[in-house]
Write an enzyme that holds these catalytic residues in place. Sequence first.
Site, PDB file in Angstrom:
ATOM      1  CE  LYS A 172     -27.008  -4.353 -22.460  1.00 22.72           C
ATOM      2  NZ  LYS A 172     -28.361  -3.804 -22.287  1.00 22.72           N
ATOM      3  CE  LYS A 241     -21.716   0.967 -26.620  1.00 19.03           C
ATOM      4  NZ  LYS A 241     -22.041   0.092 -25.441  1.00 19.03           N
TER       5      LYS A 241
END
Length: 305
Positions: A172, A241
């Site tokens: 991911k 992030k």
Amino acid sequence: MSGAATRVGFIGLGNMGGRMTACLVRGGVEVLGFDARAGAAEELGAVAAADAREVVAGSDVVMLSLPDSRVVESVLYGDPAVLEAVLEGQIVIDLSTSSPASTRRIAADLAARGARYLDAGISGGAAAAEKGALTLMVGGEAEALDEVRPQLEHIAAKVFHCGPSGAGHTVKLLNNFLNAVTLSATAEVMVAARKAELDLETVLDVINASSGVSFASLNRFPHIIQGDYLEGGLTNTLMLKDVALYLDLVAELGVASLNAPGPVAAFGLARSLGYADRISNTVVDAIGDVSGGVRLHDASGQETA
């Protein structure tokens, strides 16, 4: 574990979690949901739980959709009663974008209680979540994944087993970094195309038939140039992030990251200019702001103040 009889608990009913929960409910799955926002579960047709402990105690499968590892850890470790409620044989699925190291720690703690933890990174954005057509990249026991496939089929069109615990969140992060690079780079190119007074639809047609093609050029910018930012997906804050998590990962692996400065600068700029909580597609407006007030969808074709 039978798909029809399995009760799914869902913690985190925001932009993505809410859409996934709605898909489960539409598919006839009984969902016990909890979110910090009161009323979120009822709005989606789920049974409302009082807290995370109640979700864990009352579900065969638990799904988490939370902003990051810090929040995942706060939910699982903040109240000792949550881990104490974990059931033998239970499967917990983290659909967040989390740190692989944190994921492996949680997996070990749940295994000690007889439960299994799958890290399932998701891709496809709000549109795919709405239709139950996400792509899932899953780490953890293959047998556990096979058990929950009937539930995952309600939210995902493609499910890949990527390896042991942490592998799903690792893949991911790799994918999200490429997403960040291509989105920010395409945004810059499209601002340049506007300033060069080119027809943006033609520019996209050329890019999409050429070597510069990307998910951003194919799926995002045809909407953005019309003023539709596809609201509801990953924000600029969350994109930044994710890039930071990627940098932590490659540093741990000993891989040089030569392409990180671009997206760090672009999404950092978006945050500083007031787009922090807007969808990451608005990075094009942040770049436009510092390039003379450019908007791709300005009807007059002129730069705006």
